[in-house]
Design a protein around this motif. Structure first.
Motif, mmCIF file in Angstrom:
data_model
loop_
_atom_site.group_PDB
_atom_site.id
_atom_site.type_symbol
_atom_site.label_atom_id
_atom_site.label_comp_id
_atom_site.label_asym_id
_atom_site.label_seq_id
_atom_site.Cartn_x
_atom_site.Cartn_y
_atom_site.Cartn_z
ATOM 1 N N LEU A 248 3.361 -6.228 5.986
ATOM 2 C CA LEU A 248 3.285 -5.022 6.808
ATOM 3 C C LEU A 248 3.490 -3.752 5.991
ATOM 4 O O LEU A 248 2.743 -2.776 6.151
ATOM 5 C CB LEU A 248 4.314 -5.079 7.945
ATOM 6 C CG LEU A 248 4.369 -3.841 8.855
ATOM 7 C CD1 LEU A 248 3.023 -3.599 9.525
ATOM 8 C CD2 LEU A 248 5.482 -3.978 9.890
ATOM 9 N N GLU A 249 4.512 -3.728 5.130
ATOM 10 C CA GLU A 249 4.775 -2.514 4.354
ATOM 11 C C GLU A 249 3.581 -2.162 3.476
ATOM 12 O O GLU A 249 3.188 -1.000 3.372
ATOM 13 C CB GLU A 249 6.035 -2.688 3.493
ATOM 14 C CG GLU A 249 7.316 -2.827 4.280
ATOM 15 C CD GLU A 249 7.547 -1.650 5.223
ATOM 16 O OE1 GLU A 249 7.305 -0.494 4.802
ATOM 17 O OE2 GLU A 249 7.955 -1.886 6.366
ATOM 18 N N VAL B 184 0.641 -0.799 5.601
ATOM 19 C CA VAL B 184 0.796 0.614 5.950
ATOM 20 C C VAL B 184 0.492 1.492 4.745
ATOM 21 O O VAL B 184 -0.244 2.484 4.849
ATOM 22 C CB VAL B 184 2.224 0.887 6.476
ATOM 23 C CG1 VAL B 184 2.444 2.391 6.672
ATOM 24 C CG2 VAL B 184 2.473 0.147 7.784
ATOM 25 N N THR B 185 1.042 1.130 3.596
ATOM 26 C CA THR B 185 0.855 1.934 2.384
ATOM 27 C C THR B 185 -0.601 2.014 1.969
ATOM 28 O O THR B 185 -1.121 3.099 1.668
ATOM 29 C CB THR B 185 1.686 1.350 1.226
ATOM 30 O OG1 THR B 185 3.072 1.381 1.579
ATOM 31 C CG2 THR B 185 1.479 2.148 -0.054
ATOM 32 N N ARG C 117 1.735 2.561 11.081
ATOM 33 C CA ARG C 117 2.643 1.425 11.273
ATOM 34 C C ARG C 117 2.611 0.962 12.732
ATOM 35 O O ARG C 117 2.524 -0.233 13.022
ATOM 36 C CB ARG C 117 4.067 1.805 10.870
ATOM 37 C CG ARG C 117 5.087 0.675 11.041
ATOM 38 C CD ARG C 117 6.489 1.194 10.722
ATOM 39 N NE ARG C 117 6.551 1.679 9.362
ATOM 40 C CZ ARG C 117 6.724 0.899 8.305
ATOM 41 N NH1 ARG C 117 6.859 -0.405 8.460
ATOM 42 N NH2 ARG C 117 6.773 1.426 7.091
ATOM 43 N N GLY D 4 1.836 8.178 8.707
ATOM 44 C CA GLY D 4 2.300 6.865 8.257
ATOM 45 C C GLY D 4 2.963 6.084 9.375
ATOM 46 O O GLY D 4 2.729 4.875 9.533
ATOM 47 N N GLU D 5 3.787 6.747 10.167
ATOM 48 C CA GLU D 5 4.438 6.071 11.294
ATOM 49 C C GLU D 5 3.425 5.666 12.350
ATOM 50 O O GLU D 5 3.549 4.622 12.993
ATOM 51 C CB GLU D 5 5.507 6.984 11.913
ATOM 52 C CG GLU D 5 6.764 7.085 11.079
ATOM 53 C CD GLU D 5 7.361 5.723 10.756
ATOM 54 O OE1 GLU D 5 7.557 4.925 11.707
ATOM 55 O OE2 GLU D 5 7.611 5.453 9.571
ATOM 56 N N VAL E 284 1.546 -2.773 14.079
ATOM 57 C CA VAL E 284 2.465 -3.587 14.878
ATOM 58 C C VAL E 284 1.826 -3.948 16.225
ATOM 59 O O VAL E 284 2.001 -5.054 16.747
ATOM 60 C CB VAL E 284 3.808 -2.851 15.087
ATOM 61 C CG1 VAL E 284 4.681 -3.576 16.102
ATOM 62 C CG2 VAL E 284 4.543 -2.713 13.755
#
Length: 217
Positions: free
Chosen positions: A135-136, A139-140, A174, A170-171, A178
């Motif tokens: 996930l990280e 997003v990146t 994310r 970015g949020e 999700v």
């Protein structure tokens, strides 16, 4: 008084330029006060007031017993971050649509061969992160792809606006991952359109995925 105020302003500008240039990157500790006095060639009080000015602006933060650290490279980013901290995801997507549609159009018109290769590379990185379920990294890499499209548009004002909204974007990315609204190939059509120089299709691809997130189509 005028001369002293001017000296403080000059010192603020010199410290800010070292932050913006990346000499003192976000997260790093700036030199301590005695070192700044030597480095900048001004008195201790001038350094103290200049640093305090940048603390108030949100670029620096003092940490008791540790020193002074860089928080941000832009007062605008700090100000906008405060204002949109409680923004709804829908609000952010609407702003993204306004910025990213024009970025896609301009990127398709202005991309160079190097830009095209970089976009394809970012696309592949994004797909690999998605397929790995990281996930990280998802997003990146997704954010990196969007930032590259905006930079490829070659409009410094558009780029500045986008860069100052990165935290919110970015949020939002994310949140979308999700919610499982992004697939590994979600932006393949957009990248292909920009690489091909097809600005109409680039606009349509961008409009489609952001409008879908809004439930508009």
């Amino acid at each position: 008084m005028t001369r002293r105020t001017g000296l403080i302003d000059t010192t603020v500008g010199e410290i800010r330029s070292r932050i913006v240039s990346g000499e003192w990157p976000v997260g790093s500790r700036i030199p301590p006060e005695p070192a700044l006095v030597t480095l900048l060639g001004v008195g201790r009080n001038t350094v103290r007031e200049a640093v305090q000015s940048l603390v108030h602006a949100g670029l620096l933060a003092r940490r008791q017993g540790s020193g002074t650290f860089v928080l941000s490279t832009s007062e605008m980013a700090v100000s906008m971050g405060r204002q949109i901290a409680e923004a709804r995801q829908r609000d952010v997507i609407e702003v993204r649509r306004a910025l990213e549609i024009e970025a896609a159009r301009l990127a398709a018109r202005r991309r160079s061969a190097d830009d095209a290769n970089a976009l394809l590379h970012r696309r592949d990185e994004r797909a690999a992160a998605y397929q790995a379920g990281d996930l990280e990294r998802m997003v990146t890499t997704d954010l990196d792809l969007h930032r590259l499209i905006v930079r490829t548009a070659a409009n410094p004002v558009l780029n500045s606006l986008y860069e100052n909204l990165l935290d919110a974007i970015g949020e939002n990315i994310r949140f979308n991952f999700v919610a499982d609204t992004h697939g590994h190939d979600a932006h393949d059509g957009l990248v292909d359109a920009i690489v091909a120089g097809d600005d109409d299709r680039a606009v349509e691809e961008t409009s489609q995925y952001l409008s879908a997130l809004l439930g508009d189509r």
